[in-house]
Motif scaffolding. Structure first.
Motif, PDB file in Angstrom:
ATOM      1  N   TRP A  23       0.840  -1.209   0.000  1.00  0.00           N
ATOM      2  CA  TRP A  23       0.000   0.000   0.000  1.00  0.00           C
ATOM      3  C   TRP A  23       0.874   1.257   0.000  1.00  0.00           C
ATOM      4  O   TRP A  23       2.037   1.229   0.403  1.00  0.00           O
ATOM      5  CB  TRP A  23      -0.934   0.021   1.209  1.00  0.00           C
ATOM      6  CG  TRP A  23      -2.135   0.894   0.997  1.00  0.00           C
ATOM      7  CD1 TRP A  23      -2.353   2.157   1.473  1.00  0.00           C
ATOM      8  CD2 TRP A  23      -3.297   0.575   0.219  1.00  0.00           C
ATOM      9  NE1 TRP A  23      -3.573   2.645   1.039  1.00  0.00           N
ATOM     10  CE2 TRP A  23      -4.174   1.688   0.266  1.00  0.00           C
ATOM     11  CE3 TRP A  23      -3.683  -0.557  -0.519  1.00  0.00           C
ATOM     12  CZ2 TRP A  23      -5.402   1.706  -0.396  1.00  0.00           C
ATOM     13  CZ3 TRP A  23      -4.906  -0.534  -1.167  1.00  0.00           C
ATOM     14  CH2 TRP A  23      -5.763   0.582  -1.105  1.00  0.00           C
ATOM     15  N   ARG A  24       0.284   2.343  -0.465  1.00  0.00           N
ATOM     16  CA  ARG A  24       0.950   3.644  -0.521  1.00  0.00           C
ATOM     17  C   ARG A  24       0.002   4.693   0.061  1.00  0.00           C
ATOM     18  O   ARG A  24      -1.187   4.700  -0.220  1.00  0.00           O
ATOM     19  CB  ARG A  24       1.296   3.962  -1.974  1.00  0.00           C
ATOM     20  CG  ARG A  24       1.953   5.322  -2.223  1.00  0.00           C
ATOM     21  CD  ARG A  24       2.273   5.458  -3.707  1.00  0.00           C
ATOM     22  NE  ARG A  24       2.859   6.758  -4.021  1.00  0.00           N
ATOM     23  CZ  ARG A  24       2.142   7.845  -4.294  1.00  0.00           C
ATOM     24  NH1 ARG A  24       0.820   7.783  -4.300  1.00  0.00           N
ATOM     25  NH2 ARG A  24       2.744   8.997  -4.577  1.00  0.00           N
TER      26      ARG A  24
ATOM     27  N   TRP B   1       2.362   4.118   3.536  1.00  0.00           N
ATOM     28  CA  TRP B   1       3.148   2.976   3.098  1.00  0.00           C
ATOM     29  C   TRP B   1       2.888   1.806   4.038  1.00  0.00           C
ATOM     30  O   TRP B   1       2.979   1.938   5.243  1.00  0.00           O
ATOM     31  CB  TRP B   1       4.637   3.311   3.104  1.00  0.00           C
ATOM     32  CG  TRP B   1       5.033   4.365   2.116  1.00  0.00           C
ATOM     33  CD1 TRP B   1       5.315   5.667   2.374  1.00  0.00           C
ATOM     34  CD2 TRP B   1       5.188   4.196   0.700  1.00  0.00           C
ATOM     35  NE1 TRP B   1       5.638   6.334   1.221  1.00  0.00           N
ATOM     36  CE2 TRP B   1       5.565   5.453   0.167  1.00  0.00           C
ATOM     37  CE3 TRP B   1       5.045   3.117  -0.179  1.00  0.00           C
ATOM     38  CZ2 TRP B   1       5.803   5.654  -1.186  1.00  0.00           C
ATOM     39  CZ3 TRP B   1       5.282   3.316  -1.531  1.00  0.00           C
ATOM     40  CH2 TRP B   1       5.661   4.569  -2.027  1.00  0.00           C
TER      41      TRP B   1
ATOM     42  N   GLU C 155      -1.357  -5.751  -6.002  1.00  0.00           N
ATOM     43  CA  GLU C 155      -2.572  -5.664  -5.205  1.00  0.00           C
ATOM     44  C   GLU C 155      -2.211  -5.767  -3.713  1.00  0.00           C
ATOM     45  O   GLU C 155      -1.169  -6.319  -3.375  1.00  0.00           O
ATOM     46  CB  GLU C 155      -3.569  -6.749  -5.593  1.00  0.00           C
ATOM     47  CG  GLU C 155      -3.080  -8.160  -5.346  1.00  0.00           C
ATOM     48  CD  GLU C 155      -4.192  -9.173  -5.447  1.00  0.00           C
ATOM     49  OE1 GLU C 155      -4.959  -9.129  -6.419  1.00  0.00           O
ATOM     50  OE2 GLU C 155      -4.312 -10.002  -4.524  1.00  0.00           O
TER      51      GLU C 155
ATOM     52  N   TYR D 155      -2.926  -2.501  -3.464  1.00  0.00           N
ATOM     53  CA  TYR D 155      -2.679  -1.227  -4.125  1.00  0.00           C
ATOM     54  C   TYR D 155      -2.061  -1.502  -5.496  1.00  0.00           C
ATOM     55  O   TYR D 155      -1.104  -2.280  -5.595  1.00  0.00           O
ATOM     56  CB  TYR D 155      -1.730  -0.350  -3.293  1.00  0.00           C
ATOM     57  CG  TYR D 155      -1.521   1.024  -3.884  1.00  0.00           C
ATOM     58  CD1 TYR D 155      -2.371   2.076  -3.544  1.00  0.00           C
ATOM     59  CD2 TYR D 155      -0.500   1.275  -4.800  1.00  0.00           C
ATOM     60  CE1 TYR D 155      -2.196   3.345  -4.095  1.00  0.00           C
ATOM     61  CE2 TYR D 155      -0.326   2.525  -5.356  1.00  0.00           C
ATOM     62  CZ  TYR D 155      -1.170   3.559  -5.002  1.00  0.00           C
ATOM     63  OH  TYR D 155      -0.999   4.803  -5.561  1.00  0.00           O
TER      64      TYR D 155
ATOM     65  N   HIS E  27       5.753   4.418  -9.735  1.00  0.00           N
ATOM     66  CA  HIS E  27       6.109   4.288  -8.326  1.00  0.00           C
ATOM     67  C   HIS E  27       7.530   3.741  -8.170  1.00  0.00           C
ATOM     68  O   HIS E  27       8.194   4.019  -7.164  1.00  0.00           O
ATOM     69  CB  HIS E  27       5.093   3.388  -7.617  1.00  0.00           C
ATOM     70  CG  HIS E  27       3.694   3.927  -7.671  1.00  0.00           C
ATOM     71  ND1 HIS E  27       2.675   3.268  -8.326  1.00  0.00           N
ATOM     72  CD2 HIS E  27       3.156   5.092  -7.207  1.00  0.00           C
ATOM     73  CE1 HIS E  27       1.562   3.980  -8.227  1.00  0.00           C
ATOM     74  NE2 HIS E  27       1.834   5.088  -7.561  1.00  0.00           N
TER      75      HIS E  27
END
Length: 263
Positions: free
Chosen positions: A159-160, A163, A213, A215, A221
């Motif tokens: 995730w971001r 984080w 996944e 995110y 990125h």
């Protein structure tokens, strides 16, 4: 007949279930591979494999937010949940509607146990046995492949903003270890939030994995993080192969081989 799920909760079935609701994407895929496609009456919006199911089956919401009235209307014989994917409240509500099986997966052995349980519950023991044997074959072949590989220290981002990473006590961490990827956040539990500066404090880190996944990390990125970690290899990885259990494992080990060649 009485059955137990992976939380050792006992539930009763009078007959082989003919109307299945599945609240777990990776398990939906497994059901199809077990030959149970026709028995599935409801799935989540994240049950994207095989892709045609979204058009064929009733969508009952997501894995964390379900349409309980729709589930009742579908009159399921059994509802399939997972301890990590679904909330305790969801499981409790499902149990009020019909027999409910909850899976709890941390290792490949847990996955094989789940497939064995489904074989008995859905009277498809031969197909379940076939999938189990094929997974074991793929796994054993991969262990031979990985034996000569050096250990790499990695961080696995899911995730971001904020984080978040996969840490200890997760299926992802188990598969990282299977790949001889040493998780630099193994001292932490589950899916903690972190500050990027925590990575700077580590003496060595070979790779940063950005998962597809939950995110959807993209190439941009990699560029973003590469500025902060110029000497670290940053790679987009297919999160389905690191987090989907069940029959997805039949394809996962070939993917892992390709990833090692890439590195």
């Amino acid at each position: 007949m009485e059955f137990k799920d992976q939380l050792n909760t006992v539930f009763e079935l009078k007959n082989t279930p003919q109307r299945i609701i599945c609240l777990v994407p990776s398990i939906t895929e497994l059901l199809v591979d077990l030959g149970l496609q026709k028995q599935i009456v409801g799935i989540t919006k994240f049950c994207v494999h095989p892709s045609f199911l979204i058009e064929e089956k009733m969508i009952i919401g997501g894995t964390k937010n379900i349409k309980i009235d729709t589930i009742k209307e579908l009159q399921p014989d059994i509802i399939l949940c997972n301890k990590e994917e679904n909330t305790k409240e969801i499981v409790e509500n499902c149990r009020k509607i019909s027999a409910t099986h909850v899976s709890d997966i941390y290792t490949i052995a847990d996955t094989l146990e789940l497939i064995h349980q489904y074989g008995k519950i859905f009277s498809c023991e031969e197909k379940a046995k076939e999938i189990i044997l094929n997974i074991l074959k793929k796994h054993n072949d991969f262990l031979g492949f990985i034996e000569s590989k050096n250990i790499k220290k990695v961080a696995y981002f899911i995730w971001r903003k904020p984080w978040m990473i996969a840490a200890n006590n997760t299926f992802i961490d188990y598969l990282l270890d299977t790949n001889k990827f040493e998780n630099v956040f193994r001292t932490q539990e589950r899916y903690p939030e972190i500050e990027l500066k925590e990575l700077h404090h580590l003496e060595t880190i070979d790779c940063i994995f950005l998962s597809s996944e939950p995110y959807p990390f993209k190439a941009k990125h990699i560029t973003e993080l590469q500025k902060q970690f110029p000497s670290t290899k940053i790679v987009l990885v297919n999160g389905e192969y690191f987090s989907w259990y069940g029959s997805r494992l039949l394809k996962a080990f070939d993917y892992f081989k390709e990833l090692h060649y890439q590195l």
